[in-house]
Design a protein around this motif. Sequence first.
Motif, short mmCIF file in Angstrom:
data_model
loop_
_atom_site.label_atom_id
_atom_site.label_comp_id
_atom_site.label_asym_id
_atom_site.label_seq_id
_atom_site.Cartn_x
_atom_site.Cartn_y
_atom_site.Cartn_z
N GLN A 1 -5.69 3.19 2.87
CA GLN A 1 -5.08 4.17 3.76
C GLN A 1 -6.14 4.93 4.55
OE1 GLN A 1 -3.03 7.76 2.15
NE2 GLN A 1 -1.21 6.91 3.12
N ARG B 1 -7.53 2.64 7.50
CA ARG B 1 -6.62 2.20 8.55
C ARG B 1 -6.81 3.01 9.84
NH1 ARG B 1 -0.73 1.22 5.71
NH2 ARG B 1 -1.22 -0.76 4.71
N THR C 1 0.83 -1.21 0.00
CA THR C 1 0.00 0.00 0.00
C THR C 1 0.86 1.26 0.00
OG1 THR C 1 -1.81 -1.13 1.16
CG2 THR C 1 -1.78 1.28 1.24
N GLU C 2 1.86 1.29 0.86
CA GLU C 2 2.74 2.46 0.94
C GLU C 2 3.52 2.65 -0.35
OE1 GLU C 2 2.29 0.31 3.35
OE2 GLU C 2 1.34 1.65 4.81
N ALA D 1 -5.17 1.75 -3.07
CA ALA D 1 -4.29 2.05 -1.93
C ALA D 1 -4.85 3.19 -1.09
CB ALA D 1 -2.89 2.39 -2.44
N SER D 2 -5.43 4.18 -1.75
CA SER D 2 -6.00 5.32 -1.04
C SER D 2 -7.18 4.88 -0.18
CB SER D 2 -6.44 6.40 -2.03
OG SER D 2 -5.33 6.88 -2.77
N ILE E 1 1.26 4.18 -3.05
CA ILE E 1 0.99 5.60 -2.81
C ILE E 1 2.22 6.46 -3.10
CG2 ILE E 1 0.47 7.30 -1.01
CD1 ILE E 1 -1.44 5.26 0.19
#
Length: 237
Positions: free
Chosen positions: A68, A71, A3-4, A64-65, A7
């Motif tokens: 995020q 979370r 994910t990181e 991914a956004s 992004i």
Amino acid sequence: MDTEAVIESGGAIPLRYRSSANRIVKSDAFYAWATSARSCELLIQGHVVADTEQARAAMSLASASIMQGLRGRARFVPLVFFCGRHVEYDDELTGGSAMIRSMMAQLLQQHFTNATFRKKEVHLEALEDVDIDIVCELFGWLVRHLPQNMTVTCVLDDVSCYGNRRYEADMWRVIEFLLGLARDESLPPAVKVLATCPAGTVYVHKLFKQDGSAILSVEGLPPMGEELGMLKVEDEL
């Protein structure tokens, strides 16, 4: 974490592709899926003729956004697998088995770190095996033991990467299993399934509800006003 990494690479994606991802998250279909308090499903299909690396990257950025944003929020269990980042032959996390095992690991890390299980209830050794049916059974068991007010959000990004002879059958089994959880009215926690398919693969389309509420075509989304002006500037650069 995938994910990181997705992004961080988002800034290199051209505007015309990032704007496409922006239209997705602002669409009525996505809004209905994202805000629903009940179990639901959504397939996002891209342009069949615009299957480029940039288009795939933009859709992954949207996935991914979403993760995020969820979370750390109470009552949400965000689970994601980026298929496009696991396609190499020497990658141990490829295919349908990797999809469900990865989500299983994320679920355990988020909500069962201090739990102990009896062997009669679960088979933890299955996490290191390739038996998809056993892992799916264990995943479903864990979901059923979450608090009733929880929402499990499963995002399968770029499933079209596994639309080949080597991976397709296992991918179908996992998607069908997750959709089965989302359609199980007896399941207390809400289960929301989102799959993205930048290449617009028609085979995945068949797994989702055909009532018009579960499939979003990027090709049918109109461009937003401010986006048109920015695209003209980009074309002139």
